[in-house]
Motif scaffolding. Sequence first.
Motif, PDB file in Angstrom:
ATOM      1  N   ALA A 252       0.456  -0.228 -11.153  1.00 22.83           N
ATOM      2  CA  ALA A 252       0.163   0.394 -10.345  1.00 22.83           C
ATOM      3  C   ALA A 252       0.686   0.551  -9.265  1.00 22.83           C
ATOM      4  O   ALA A 252       1.958   1.701  -9.187  1.00 22.83           O
ATOM      5  N   PRO A 253       2.358  -0.495  -9.737  1.00 22.01           N
ATOM      6  CA  PRO A 253       3.233  -0.294  -8.173  1.00 22.01           C
ATOM      7  C   PRO A 253       4.177   1.572  -8.576  1.00 22.01           C
ATOM      8  O   PRO A 253       4.225   1.982  -7.503  1.00 22.01           O
ATOM      9  N   ILE A 254       4.346   1.485  -9.920  1.00 20.34           N
ATOM     10  CA  ILE A 254       5.003   2.843  -9.982  1.00 20.34           C
ATOM     11  C   ILE A 254       4.238   4.312 -10.342  1.00 20.34           C
ATOM     12  O   ILE A 254       4.479   5.103  -9.124  1.00 20.34           O
ATOM     13  N   ALA A 255       2.851   3.730 -10.316  1.00 20.79           N
ATOM     14  CA  ALA A 255       2.132   5.147  -9.187  1.00 20.79           C
ATOM     15  C   ALA A 255       1.883   5.189  -8.052  1.00 20.79           C
ATOM     16  O   ALA A 255       1.965   5.593  -7.294  1.00 20.79           O
ATOM     17  N   HIS A 256       1.515   4.070  -7.483  1.00 19.35           N
ATOM     18  CA  HIS A 256       1.446   4.322  -6.388  1.00 19.35           C
ATOM     19  C   HIS A 256       2.990   4.877  -5.523  1.00 19.35           C
ATOM     20  O   HIS A 256       3.158   5.297  -3.884  1.00 19.35           O
ATOM     21  N   ALA A 258       4.556   6.758  -6.108  1.00 19.29           N
ATOM     22  CA  ALA A 258       4.227   7.980  -6.314  1.00 19.29           C
ATOM     23  C   ALA A 258       3.314   9.157  -5.484  1.00 19.29           C
ATOM     24  O   ALA A 258       3.375   9.722  -5.803  1.00 19.29           O
ATOM     25  N   GLY A 259       2.940   8.347  -5.289  1.00 14.56           N
ATOM     26  CA  GLY A 259       1.573   8.711  -4.402  1.00 14.56           C
ATOM     27  C   GLY A 259       0.673   9.049  -4.996  1.00 14.56           C
ATOM     28  O   GLY A 259      -0.191   9.872  -5.031  1.00 14.56           O
ATOM     29  N   LEU A 260       0.343   8.417  -6.805  1.00 10.32           N
ATOM     30  CA  LEU A 260      -0.896   8.716  -7.152  1.00 10.32           C
ATOM     31  C   LEU A 260      -1.957   7.550  -7.487  1.00 10.32           C
ATOM     32  O   LEU A 260      -1.525   6.646  -7.563  1.00 10.32           O
ATOM     33  N   PRO A 261      -2.904   7.866  -8.098  1.00  6.91           N
ATOM     34  CA  PRO A 261      -3.544   6.635  -8.534  1.00  6.91           C
ATOM     35  C   PRO A 261      -3.516   6.869  -9.908  1.00  6.91           C
ATOM     36  O   PRO A 261      -3.249   7.612 -10.394  1.00  6.91           O
ATOM     37  N   LEU A 262      -4.045   5.662  -9.924  1.00  7.84           N
ATOM     38  CA  LEU A 262      -4.381   5.179 -11.601  1.00  7.84           C
ATOM     39  C   LEU A 262      -5.169   4.631 -11.565  1.00  7.84           C
ATOM     40  O   LEU A 262      -6.549   3.807 -11.086  1.00  7.84           O
ATOM     41  N   MET A 263      -5.618   5.318 -13.032  1.00  5.93           N
ATOM     42  CA  MET A 263      -7.091   5.279 -13.456  1.00  5.93           C
ATOM     43  C   MET A 263      -7.267   4.405 -14.988  1.00  5.93           C
ATOM     44  O   MET A 263      -5.795   4.201 -15.467  1.00  5.93           O
ATOM     45  N   SER A 264      -7.792   3.473 -15.247  1.00  2.00           N
ATOM     46  CA  SER A 264      -8.052   2.607 -16.262  1.00  2.00           C
ATOM     47  C   SER A 264      -9.741   2.876 -16.708  1.00  2.00           C
ATOM     48  O   SER A 264     -10.460   2.269 -16.134  1.00  2.00           O
ATOM     49  N   ASP A 265      -9.568   3.566 -18.497  1.00  2.00           N
ATOM     50  CA  ASP A 265     -11.079   3.202 -18.798  1.00  2.00           C
ATOM     51  C   ASP A 265     -10.769   2.295 -19.546  1.00  2.00           C
ATOM     52  O   ASP A 265      -9.811   1.596 -21.106  1.00  2.00           O
ATOM     53  N   LEU A 284     -11.193  -7.717 -17.793  1.00  2.00           N
ATOM     54  CA  LEU A 284     -12.647  -7.727 -16.857  1.00  2.00           C
ATOM     55  C   LEU A 284     -12.556  -6.582 -16.106  1.00  2.00           C
ATOM     56  O   LEU A 284     -10.683  -6.165 -15.509  1.00  2.00           O
ATOM     57  N   PRO A 285     -13.677  -5.770 -15.981  1.00  2.00           N
ATOM     58  CA  PRO A 285     -12.677  -4.657 -14.074  1.00  2.00           C
ATOM     59  C   PRO A 285     -12.470  -5.545 -13.554  1.00  2.00           C
ATOM     60  O   PRO A 285     -11.620  -4.336 -13.010  1.00  2.00           O
ATOM     61  N   GLN A 286     -12.497  -6.935 -12.386  1.00  2.83           N
ATOM     62  CA  GLN A 286     -11.906  -6.824 -11.917  1.00  2.83           C
ATOM     63  C   GLN A 286     -10.899  -7.234 -11.794  1.00  2.83           C
ATOM     64  O   GLN A 286     -10.384  -7.037 -11.009  1.00  2.83           O
ATOM     65  N   ALA A 287     -10.041  -7.668 -12.452  1.00  2.00           N
ATOM     66  CA  ALA A 287      -9.246  -8.013 -13.140  1.00  2.00           C
ATOM     67  C   ALA A 287      -8.678  -6.923 -13.318  1.00  2.00           C
ATOM     68  O   ALA A 287      -6.959  -7.059 -12.385  1.00  2.00           O
ATOM     69  N   MET A 288      -9.174  -5.530 -13.502  1.00  2.00           N
ATOM     70  CA  MET A 288      -8.021  -4.253 -13.218  1.00  2.00           C
ATOM     71  C   MET A 288      -7.808  -3.822 -11.754  1.00  2.00           C
ATOM     72  O   MET A 288      -6.583  -2.826 -11.632  1.00  2.00           O
ATOM     73  N   LEU A 289      -8.991  -4.098 -11.099  1.00  2.00           N
ATOM     74  CA  LEU A 289      -9.052  -3.609 -10.012  1.00  2.00           C
ATOM     75  C   LEU A 289      -8.090  -5.045  -9.014  1.00  2.00           C
ATOM     76  O   LEU A 289      -7.204  -4.246  -7.956  1.00  2.00           O
ATOM     77  N   ALA A 291      -5.280  -6.073  -9.899  1.00  2.00           N
ATOM     78  CA  ALA A 291      -3.317  -5.487 -10.635  1.00  2.00           C
ATOM     79  C   ALA A 291      -3.684  -4.732 -10.465  1.00  2.00           C
ATOM     80  O   ALA A 291      -2.248  -4.182 -10.378  1.00  2.00           O
ATOM     81  N   GLY A 292      -4.396  -3.466  -9.294  1.00  2.00           N
ATOM     82  CA  GLY A 292      -3.921  -2.735  -8.532  1.00  2.00           C
ATOM     83  C   GLY A 292      -4.675  -1.113  -9.046  1.00  2.00           C
ATOM     84  O   GLY A 292      -3.949  -0.370  -8.229  1.00  2.00           O
TER      85      GLY A 292
END
Length: 476
Positions: A252-256, A258-265, A284-289, A291-292
């Motif tokens: 997440a910090p690497i993406a952010h 660079a101004g990029l969103p991070l998506m997790s399937d 869990l989705p809540q843990a992924m959120l 995490a950034g």
Amino acid sequence: MTAPDESVVHGSKAKAVPKDLPALDRLLRDCAPLLAEHGHTLVAREARALLDGLRQRAIAGTLAQAELSALPQTLAARVQARLQPRLRAVLNLTGTVIHTNLGRALLADAALQQVMALMASPNNLEFDLDAGARGDRDELIEALLCELTGAEAATVVNNNAAAVLLGIAALAGGREAIVSRGELVEIGGHFRMPDVMSAAGATLVEVGTTNRTHPRDYEQAITPRTGLIVKVHTSNYQVQGFTAAVDEATLAPIAHAAGLPLMSDLGSGALVDLSRWGLPAEPLPQAMLAAGCDVVTFSGDKLLGGPQAGLIVGSKAAVGRIRKFPMKRALRLSKLPLAALEATLRLYLRPERLVQDLPTLCLLTRPQEQIAQLAQRLLPDVSAAVAPRFSVETVALQSQIGSGSLPVERLPSAGLAITAVDGRGRTLEALAAALRGLPRPVIGRIHEDRLLLDLRCLDEPALLSSQLPSLREALA
Ligand SMILES: *Cc1c(COP(=O)(O)O)cnc(C)c1O
């Protein structure tokens, strides 16, 4: 040719010839009650098809006179058969609880009742009852999904495949999306991550290797053309041994930066920690959120235990872009699953009761001992039904969760193992076919010359035992 009195003389063995068949009008005249009940269109179509089939057989010399004696009844049975839906309830004794080919999660009573109560009536699907104006169907469940996952915003689509496609199209369409080589999954059917990328109009940029991907692999792949970084939960396989993957909290910090969103399937994505019931933990989705991740997608009919749906949760900005993307309209959830999904999600407000309320969770947590007792109870009747060609014994089995959840984990279970006494595989196939041919088809699995019936998902034993007489007849 054959005179009527000869057919009497020769009894049931006498063969019919085409001119023995009644004309269509004659047959229909003999079927007045059937016509009154179902109308002319269906009855006449089936009558014509019946007579055509009989004529072919008469020409071939394989039609017995006796078969012509009960044509109205034969026609009535045909009409009834045509009215039976082909989508039917079956007994899932495969040992895979969330079985994609058998309809995945079973709906909770609350969800079924909500569907029954709402679908024959107008409803406020897209009508704001407070404002008395046009509303948004997403709003019906957005607050609930946000409460359950800690997300700022949420939306839902037809299934998780649609959620992934839409997420990539909305966030990375026309640009590059970075994915680890270890996560280029094929989910089944034609859903392969590289193909989804191109269908979404994004250019796939693979980083790392099959077994190892590092943070610098992502950092070095980011260019001005990058639109998105995607993490895919490898839900139907595991890479073991010398492996490395970059988790969401690191990415997440690497993406952010660079101004990029991070998506997790996430694929399955349980909304509650399953380890509280002794089940293997699933992300869990809540843990992924937390995490950034900016967007997390998961299925409605896998571990969630609801209808087919794709749930998308995340930041206001990212979910907003997804919701406004034109493809969303084509992938939106219909009112039928939406009603079931809302009722299912509300069950999560009372997690202590989930095991009672959610059938899928109830089946997943069923104690082995209880299943073994059931196997013991069914053993004598099943043995009698398949004797003498087959022998039956109770066995310990390993159920799977299924639908790509927790692929290497097994749940201790029990059931019946049926062996062909003459030891031939073809005989076992015939038994499997006879079980599938029952009014409520029974689906087991053949493994190492045994037909295994895992009883974990048999919640009403009578559904099996009441069919055993028919099974015995089918095998006779
Ligand atoms: C199951 C799964 C999908 C597809 O979800 P559906 O709800 O079947 O469309 C996508 N990604 C992953 C990782 C999955 O496990």
